[in-house]
Design a protein around this motif. Structure first.
Motif, mmCIF file in Angstrom:
data_model
loop_
_atom_site.group_PDB
_atom_site.id
_atom_site.type_symbol
_atom_site.label_atom_id
_atom_site.label_comp_id
_atom_site.label_asym_id
_atom_site.label_seq_id
_atom_site.Cartn_x
_atom_site.Cartn_y
_atom_site.Cartn_z
ATOM 1 N N ARG A 2 0.787 -1.079 -0.067
ATOM 2 C CA ARG A 2 -0.012 -0.015 -0.092
ATOM 3 C C ARG A 2 0.762 1.235 0.080
ATOM 4 O O ARG A 2 1.681 1.553 0.666
ATOM 5 N N LEU A 3 0.738 2.191 -1.089
ATOM 6 C CA LEU A 3 1.649 3.485 -1.257
ATOM 7 C C LEU A 3 0.608 4.593 -0.701
ATOM 8 O O LEU A 3 -0.562 4.635 -1.389
ATOM 9 N N LEU A 4 0.851 5.172 0.417
ATOM 10 C CA LEU A 4 0.191 6.490 0.556
ATOM 11 C C LEU A 4 0.879 7.580 -0.308
ATOM 12 O O LEU A 4 2.077 7.976 -0.117
ATOM 13 N N HIS A 5 0.157 8.274 -1.227
ATOM 14 C CA HIS A 5 0.558 9.472 -2.122
ATOM 15 C C HIS A 5 -0.065 10.749 -1.409
ATOM 16 O O HIS A 5 -1.358 10.866 -1.627
ATOM 17 N N VAL A 6 0.877 11.611 -1.164
ATOM 18 C CA VAL A 6 0.108 13.085 -1.160
ATOM 19 C C VAL A 6 1.299 13.836 -1.788
ATOM 20 O O VAL A 6 2.215 13.658 -2.199
ATOM 21 N N SER A 7 0.501 15.122 -1.945
ATOM 22 C CA SER A 7 1.151 16.242 -2.962
ATOM 23 C C SER A 7 0.740 17.266 -2.643
ATOM 24 O O SER A 7 -0.379 17.707 -1.974
ATOM 25 N N ASP A 8 1.402 18.500 -2.795
ATOM 26 C CA ASP A 8 0.931 20.033 -2.604
ATOM 27 C C ASP A 8 0.228 20.094 -1.044
ATOM 28 O O ASP A 8 -0.697 20.567 -0.900
ATOM 29 N N VAL A 9 1.259 19.994 -0.160
ATOM 30 C CA VAL A 9 0.736 20.046 1.184
ATOM 31 C C VAL A 9 0.945 21.483 1.284
ATOM 32 O O VAL A 9 -0.234 21.857 2.086
ATOM 33 N N ASP A 26 2.135 1.026 3.526
ATOM 34 C CA ASP A 26 3.583 0.428 3.699
ATOM 35 C C ASP A 26 4.788 1.519 3.357
ATOM 36 O O ASP A 26 5.772 1.475 3.889
ATOM 37 N N ILE A 27 4.505 2.416 2.341
ATOM 38 C CA ILE A 27 5.282 3.275 1.886
ATOM 39 C C ILE A 27 4.608 4.813 1.687
ATOM 40 O O ILE A 27 3.497 4.787 1.058
ATOM 41 N N VAL A 28 5.453 5.773 2.010
ATOM 42 C CA VAL A 28 4.891 7.077 1.778
ATOM 43 C C VAL A 28 5.510 7.892 0.505
ATOM 44 O O VAL A 28 6.678 7.662 0.609
ATOM 45 N N VAL A 29 4.651 8.360 -0.333
ATOM 46 C CA VAL A 29 5.325 9.076 -1.504
ATOM 47 C C VAL A 29 4.551 10.484 -1.541
ATOM 48 O O VAL A 29 3.495 10.805 -1.253
ATOM 49 N N VAL A 30 5.598 11.341 -1.506
ATOM 50 C CA VAL A 30 5.358 12.809 -1.408
ATOM 51 C C VAL A 30 5.659 13.689 -2.707
ATOM 52 O O VAL A 30 6.953 13.748 -3.130
ATOM 53 N N SER A 31 5.028 14.012 -3.482
ATOM 54 C CA SER A 31 5.215 14.616 -4.820
ATOM 55 C C SER A 31 5.228 16.131 -5.079
ATOM 56 O O SER A 31 4.696 16.546 -5.873
ATOM 57 N N GLY A 32 5.720 16.760 -3.693
ATOM 58 C CA GLY A 32 6.223 18.200 -4.011
ATOM 59 C C GLY A 32 5.338 19.107 -3.286
ATOM 60 O O GLY A 32 4.311 18.819 -2.855
ATOM 61 N N HIS A 147 3.059 6.134 -12.073
ATOM 62 C CA HIS A 147 3.523 7.477 -12.247
ATOM 63 C C HIS A 147 2.547 8.528 -11.247
ATOM 64 O O HIS A 147 1.688 8.496 -11.522
ATOM 65 N N LEU A 148 3.542 8.844 -10.047
ATOM 66 C CA LEU A 148 2.667 9.601 -8.882
ATOM 67 C C LEU A 148 3.089 11.022 -9.186
ATOM 68 O O LEU A 148 4.449 11.208 -8.947
ATOM 69 N N PHE A 149 2.262 12.002 -9.380
ATOM 70 C CA PHE A 149 2.560 13.485 -9.197
ATOM 71 C C PHE A 149 1.480 14.238 -8.594
ATOM 72 O O PHE A 149 0.384 13.972 -8.378
ATOM 73 N N GLY A 150 1.733 15.539 -8.858
ATOM 74 C CA GLY A 150 0.649 16.608 -8.171
ATOM 75 C C GLY A 150 0.368 17.685 -9.186
ATOM 76 O O GLY A 150 0.477 18.037 -10.415
ATOM 77 N N HIS A 151 0.851 18.967 -8.419
ATOM 78 C CA HIS A 151 0.882 20.507 -9.102
ATOM 79 C C HIS A 151 -0.416 20.998 -9.688
ATOM 80 O O HIS A 151 -0.672 22.009 -9.279
ATOM 81 N N VAL A 152 -1.243 20.093 -10.343
ATOM 82 C CA VAL A 152 -2.210 20.548 -10.921
ATOM 83 C C VAL A 152 -3.444 20.389 -9.696
ATOM 84 O O VAL A 152 -4.061 19.332 -9.771
ATOM 85 N N HIS A 153 -3.818 21.132 -9.001
ATOM 86 C CA HIS A 153 -4.943 20.798 -7.960
ATOM 87 C C HIS A 153 -6.120 20.500 -8.419
ATOM 88 O O HIS A 153 -6.692 19.738 -7.635
ATOM 89 N N GLU A 154 -6.555 21.262 -9.392
ATOM 90 C CA GLU A 154 -7.870 21.085 -10.131
ATOM 91 C C GLU A 154 -7.858 19.669 -10.940
ATOM 92 O O GLU A 154 -9.096 19.617 -11.477
ATOM 93 N N SER A 155 -6.927 19.001 -11.200
ATOM 94 C CA SER A 155 -7.295 17.679 -11.770
ATOM 95 C C SER A 155 -6.538 16.366 -11.215
ATOM 96 O O SER A 155 -6.011 15.597 -11.644
#
Length: 199
Positions: A2-9, A26-32, A147-155
């Protein structure tokens, strides 16, 4: 896995602390776009099983903190629990892309970037697509399963593209949004988009 993915904190330290303590993973992923050093420091007790890239709003002090915690993967790879992660940060995209394009195809399970790839979950509220061709180029070259990413809050959302890569933009953790991705090598990832419950 289980990957926990967060972005744009964006300095939402309480939201980051809550999701790290309330969610199962199991793993934390932060995409900026952690944006505040105090917020980045929340990752300290999770650093053994965490990766992060910088965002376009992260300054050198946030980058340094993530690096000192051992979670920064801008232009690097890191293996955790049998999965290999590669990162493209938001501060020096060109350099990170150059480093990752030297890797062999099939070596990376999960690509983490701040910016989305061109035309993938990259539409702003004004309808403009702001993903980067350079990020798409790396994804096409490495062919990661995720492929885990963020940046575009509205998408926020998830979609499969290319040769089966599953792309995930969880939306901004600033607004309580995050994702849990169930993934084991050789299987199709399963994505849950979630929102922190308000008290």
């Amino acid at each position: 896995m289980r990957l926990l993915h967060v972005s744009d904190v964006h300095c939402a330290t309480e939201n980051l602390s809550r999701v790290l303590t309330e969610e199962s993973y199991d793993i934390v992923v932060v995409s900026g776009d952690v944006e505040c050093v105090e917020t980045a420091e929340v990752l300290k007790e999770y650093s053994e099983n965490a990766v992060a890239v910088t965002g376009n709003l992260d300054d050198v002090s946030v980058r340094r903190t993530l690096d000192e915690l051992g979670v920064l993967i801008d232009g690097r790879i890191k293996a955790i629990k049998g999965l290999t992660f590669a990162g493209i940060g938001g501060l020096d995209v060109k350099s990170d892309v150059g480093s990752l394009l030297k890797l062999e195809q099939g070596r990376v399970d999960v690509l983490v970037s701040h910016y989305p790839p061109r035309r993938i979950l990259d539409r702003t509220w004004a309808g403009v697509r702001i993903g980067l061709n350079e990020v798409l180029q790396v994804s096409r070259a490495l062919k990661p399963a995720l492929h885990l990413f963020g940046h575009v809050h509205e998408s926020p959302g998830w979609v499969s593209y290319g040769e089966g890569t599953v792309a995930v933009n969880p939306g901004p953790l600033l607004r309580g949004r995050y994702a849990v991705i169930h993934y084991d090598r050789g299987s199709m990832p399963r994505v849950e988009l979630k929102v922190l419950q308000t008290a």
